[in-house]
Structures are given as C-alpha cells and as structure tokens.
Design a protein around this motif. Structure first.
Motif, PDB file in Angstrom:
ATOM      1  N   ASP A   1      40.923  27.389  36.838  1.00  3.76           N
ATOM      2  CA  ASP A   1      41.366  28.746  37.179  1.00  3.76           C
ATOM      3  C   ASP A   1      40.566  29.798  36.405  1.00  3.76           C
ATOM      4  OD1 ASP A   1      43.187  28.031  39.060  1.00  3.76           O
ATOM      5  OD2 ASP A   1      44.967  28.330  37.812  1.00  3.76           O
ATOM      6  N   ALA A   2      40.270  29.521  35.134  1.00  2.12           N
ATOM      7  CA  ALA A   2      39.524  30.490  34.329  1.00  2.12           C
ATOM      8  C   ALA A   2      38.135  30.721  34.904  1.00  2.12           C
ATOM      9  CB  ALA A   2      39.424  30.007  32.875  1.00  2.12           C
ATOM     10  N   ALA A   3      37.467  29.645  35.324  1.00  5.13           N
ATOM     11  CA  ALA A   3      36.129  29.778  35.902  1.00  5.13           C
ATOM     12  C   ALA A   3      36.186  30.553  37.215  1.00  5.13           C
ATOM     13  CB  ALA A   3      35.520  28.392  36.128  1.00  5.13           C
ATOM     14  N   ARG A   4      37.221  30.303  38.030  1.00  4.39           N
ATOM     15  CA  ARG A   4      37.344  31.024  39.306  1.00  4.39           C
ATOM     16  C   ARG A   4      37.563  32.516  39.071  1.00  4.39           C
ATOM     17  NH1 ARG A   4      39.720  26.126  41.266  1.00  4.39           N
ATOM     18  NH2 ARG A   4      41.771  26.680  40.447  1.00  4.39           N
ATOM     19  N   LEU A   5      38.435  32.844  38.111  1.00  5.35           N
ATOM     20  CA  LEU A   5      38.688  34.256  37.828  1.00  5.35           C
ATOM     21  C   LEU A   5      37.442  34.927  37.264  1.00  5.35           C
ATOM     22  CD1 LEU A   5      40.739  36.563  37.768  1.00  5.35           C
ATOM     23  CD2 LEU A   5      41.337  35.872  35.441  1.00  5.35           C
ATOM     24  N   GLU A   6      36.711  34.217  36.417  1.00  2.00           N
ATOM     25  CA  GLU A   6      35.485  34.785  35.847  1.00  2.00           C
ATOM     26  C   GLU A   6      34.458  35.076  36.944  1.00  2.00           C
ATOM     27  OE1 GLU A   6      32.332  34.002  32.185  1.00  2.00           O
ATOM     28  OE2 GLU A   6      34.038  32.642  32.510  1.00  2.00           O
ATOM     29  N   ASN A   7      34.342  34.183  37.917  1.00  2.00           N
ATOM     30  CA  ASN A   7      33.408  34.411  39.026  1.00  2.00           C
ATOM     31  C   ASN A   7      33.830  35.620  39.857  1.00  2.00           C
ATOM     32  OD1 ASN A   7      31.797  32.230  38.343  1.00  2.00           O
ATOM     33  ND2 ASN A   7      32.905  30.793  39.652  1.00  2.00           N
ATOM     34  N   GLN A   8      35.124  35.754  40.114  1.00  2.00           N
ATOM     35  CA  GLN A   8      35.606  36.897  40.879  1.00  2.00           C
ATOM     36  C   GLN A   8      35.380  38.198  40.120  1.00  2.00           C
ATOM     37  OE1 GLN A   8      39.658  36.265  42.070  1.00  2.00           O
ATOM     38  NE2 GLN A   8      39.199  34.387  43.203  1.00  2.00           N
ATOM     39  N   PHE A   9      35.630  38.167  38.816  1.00  2.00           N
ATOM     40  CA  PHE A   9      35.417  39.359  38.007  1.00  2.00           C
ATOM     41  C   PHE A   9      33.943  39.760  38.005  1.00  2.00           C
ATOM     42  CE2 PHE A   9      34.309  41.235  33.860  1.00  2.00           C
ATOM     43  CZ  PHE A   9      35.063  42.392  33.927  1.00  2.00           C
ATOM     44  N   SER A  10      33.043  38.781  37.899  1.00  2.00           N
ATOM     45  CA  SER A  10      31.607  39.064  37.909  1.00  2.00           C
ATOM     46  C   SER A  10      31.186  39.723  39.214  1.00  2.00           C
ATOM     47  CB  SER A  10      30.815  37.768  37.695  1.00  2.00           C
ATOM     48  OG  SER A  10      31.089  37.210  36.427  1.00  2.00           O
ATOM     49  N   ALA A  11      31.800  39.294  40.319  1.00  2.00           N
ATOM     50  CA  ALA A  11      31.460  39.875  41.621  1.00  2.00           C
ATOM     51  C   ALA A  11      31.948  41.316  41.738  1.00  2.00           C
ATOM     52  CB  ALA A  11      32.067  39.027  42.738  1.00  2.00           C
ATOM     53  N   LEU A  12      33.041  41.638  41.033  1.00  2.00           N
ATOM     54  CA  LEU A  12      33.602  42.983  41.107  1.00  2.00           C
ATOM     55  C   LEU A  12      33.042  43.922  40.045  1.00  2.00           C
ATOM     56  CD1 LEU A  12      37.375  42.055  41.598  1.00  2.00           C
ATOM     57  CD2 LEU A  12      35.876  43.048  43.319  1.00  2.00           C
ATOM     58  N   SER A  13      32.549  43.365  38.949  1.00  2.33           N
ATOM     59  CA  SER A  13      32.122  44.182  37.819  1.00  2.33           C
ATOM     60  C   SER A  13      30.956  45.084  38.181  1.00  2.33           C
ATOM     61  CB  SER A  13      31.725  43.279  36.642  1.00  2.33           C
ATOM     62  OG  SER A  13      31.308  44.053  35.547  1.00  2.33           O
ATOM     63  N   GLN A  14      30.963  46.297  37.651  1.00  2.63           N
ATOM     64  CA  GLN A  14      29.912  47.272  37.931  1.00  2.63           C
ATOM     65  C   GLN A  14      28.877  47.345  36.823  1.00  2.63           C
ATOM     66  OE1 GLN A  14      31.691  51.028  38.909  1.00  2.63           O
ATOM     67  NE2 GLN A  14      33.021  50.168  40.470  1.00  2.63           N
ATOM     68  N   CYS A  15      28.965  46.430  35.862  1.00  3.45           N
ATOM     69  CA  CYS A  15      27.970  46.397  34.806  1.00  3.45           C
ATOM     70  C   CYS A  15      27.721  44.946  34.405  1.00  3.45           C
ATOM     71  CB  CYS A  15      28.414  47.200  33.585  1.00  3.45           C
ATOM     72  SG  CYS A  15      29.878  46.525  32.764  1.00  3.45           S
ATOM     73  N   ALA A  16      26.660  44.736  33.670  1.00  5.18           N
ATOM     74  CA  ALA A  16      26.328  43.385  33.218  1.00  5.18           C
ATOM     75  C   ALA A  16      25.581  43.470  31.898  1.00  5.18           C
ATOM     76  CB  ALA A  16      25.477  42.659  34.264  1.00  5.18           C
ATOM     77  N   GLY A  17      25.746  42.441  31.074  1.00  4.75           N
ATOM     78  CA  GLY A  17      25.011  42.375  29.815  1.00  4.75           C
ATOM     79  C   GLY A  17      25.408  43.475  28.854  1.00  4.75           C
ATOM     80  N   PRO A  18      24.445  43.975  28.046  1.00  8.50           N
ATOM     81  CA  PRO A  18      24.743  44.989  27.023  1.00  8.50           C
ATOM     82  C   PRO A  18      25.342  46.266  27.591  1.00  8.50           C
ATOM     83  CG  PRO A  18      22.590  44.022  26.652  1.00  8.50           C
ATOM     84  CD  PRO A  18      23.046  43.532  27.984  1.00  8.50           C
ATOM     85  N   ALA A  19      25.053  46.565  28.866  1.00  5.61           N
ATOM     86  CA  ALA A  19      25.585  47.802  29.468  1.00  5.61           C
ATOM     87  C   ALA A  19      27.105  47.807  29.484  1.00  5.61           C
ATOM     88  CB  ALA A  19      25.051  47.965  30.887  1.00  5.61           C
TER      89      ALA A  19
END
Length: 227
Positions: A11-29
């Motif tokens: 479940d944690a991996a699935r939620l992390e993947n969904q969050f990554s798809a929705l997130s508007q930033c990545a990395g240090p930003a």
C-alpha cells in the motif's frame, strides 16, 4: 489525499506512486515551500504493521501532513502511519517538523503486539512456543523503536507495552495529544471562551512543557498583566 481501509502489503508503494503522479515538484525544488507538500486524511482499522511503518517513513520523507477527521478512526498500524505526518520550513534552521492533527470526535488508538490463547496452544502442540515468544519480543522491541523515532513520550510507550491483548491506548485528551506530538485543528482563540490572561498562561505553560519535555499541568507560569 484520503487513505481508507485495512493496510495491506505494498500500500505504501502504491500511495507513493500516486503522490508522485500528482506532485507539482520533484527533488530539491520540493524543499522550497513553507508547510506540508500535501495532507493525507486517514481512516483505517489497522493492518500490516510493516506497511504502517513504510507509510510513516514516506509521509516524513515527503513532508506530508496527517489528519484524522471527526468521525474517523485510525488504529494500530494506521496510528503508526499517522505519526509520520510532517511539514517543511526552509528558513530559520527549522527544516522538517511534526504536522499531525486529530480533530475532536476522531479516534486514534495504539496497542501492544500480542498473540491469542489459541495461537499459543497451537505453538505448544507444534513445539514452537519458544519461536513464538521470540517473535513477540522482537515485535515489542520494533514498536518501541518506531514510536520513539516519531517523538512519542516514554510514558505512552510504558502504557502501551503494559496493556493486555484487547486493550487500546486511545488518544482522547489534550495531554494524550501532547505526549504523542499531535495537535488539535487551528481555531480562533475566542472559541475557547477564556479571558486574555488565561490564554496567555496556557500558551506559556505549553511552550515551557515543549521546552522541558514534560506535560504542562505541573508547570507554573508567572502572573501576567495586560500591557
């Protein structure tokens, strides 16, 4: 975000993947904002302890705040996940900070690892009682390590470990919230119906309690006068 139901493997991996798809930033930003990157509402009877730990780690790493809303329940492994609620403040040396909220009317509960009488009987018949006891000791040590890592007070750890198999440590008072590092939702001070000096004395007591790492009740603040 909204997370409901029993926590199961991956479940944690699935939620992390969904969050990554929705997130508007990545990395240090993602560390340039002020506050949490998202808020997750939890409603779960528990489930996999390991997934609860993984979710807590993900929430802290991604600076995701957690909340249990009025009428919702978060028990056992869900409570572990809740403890990962975090935000981020880039100035003043703050960095990652705790951001976890329990609304009035919500239920948050923890319990100690245990095995039932039937499981113990089966272990005895199979000659596996020693292995079962070893597994339980490891589970107790793991929950103590996990709760300590998320700033839960020693008094809470003691209460959880001493409880029986059917007992829950329910977070139901401001003192309980303080001891697990959670808070109530923000609201206007006028809603308390307290005079100005009482509000200031409360603020003083809780700041001192945070500084000294103890409950606020025994702390005395000097008398205050309105300027």
């Amino acid at each position: 975000l909204r997370l409901t139901g029993t926590l199961r493997k991956d479940d944690a991996a699935r939620l992390e993947n969904q969050f990554s798809a929705l997130s508007q930033c990545a990395g240090p930003a993602c560390n340039s904002f002020m506050g949490p990157s998202a808020v997750v509402s939890l409603h779960s009877p528990g489930g996999s302890f390991l997934e609860g730990v993984r979710l807590a780690e993900f929430f802290r790493r991604s600076h995701i705040a957690t909340v249990i809303q009025r009428g919702d329940t978060c028990l056992s492994a869900c409570g572990i996940a809740f403890l990962g609620g975090s935000g981020f403040w880039p100035t003043g040396g703050v960095g990652t900070y705790i951001d976890r909220v329990v609304e009035p009317g919500a239920r948050l509960g923890f319990h100690s690892p245990y095995f039932s009488t039937e499981v113990a009987k089966r272990a005895v018949r199979a000659g596996q009682l020693e292995a079962l006891l070893t597994e339980t000791r490891i589970a107790v040590a793991e929950i103590v390590r996990t709760l300590s890592a998320y700033n839960v007070s020693q008094s809470v750890l003691d209460r959880i470990i001493r409880m029986g198999p059917d007992a829950f440590y329910d977070v139901g008072s401001p003192r309980d919230l303080f001891q697990i590092g959670a808070s109530l939702p923000n609201f206007h001070p006028d809603a308390l119906g307290l005079p100005w000096d009482a509000q200031m004395r409360n603020a003083c007591a809780f700041l001192a309690a945070e500084h000294y790492g103890q409950p606020p009740e025994p702390l005395e603040c000097p008398s205050l006068q309105r300027p």
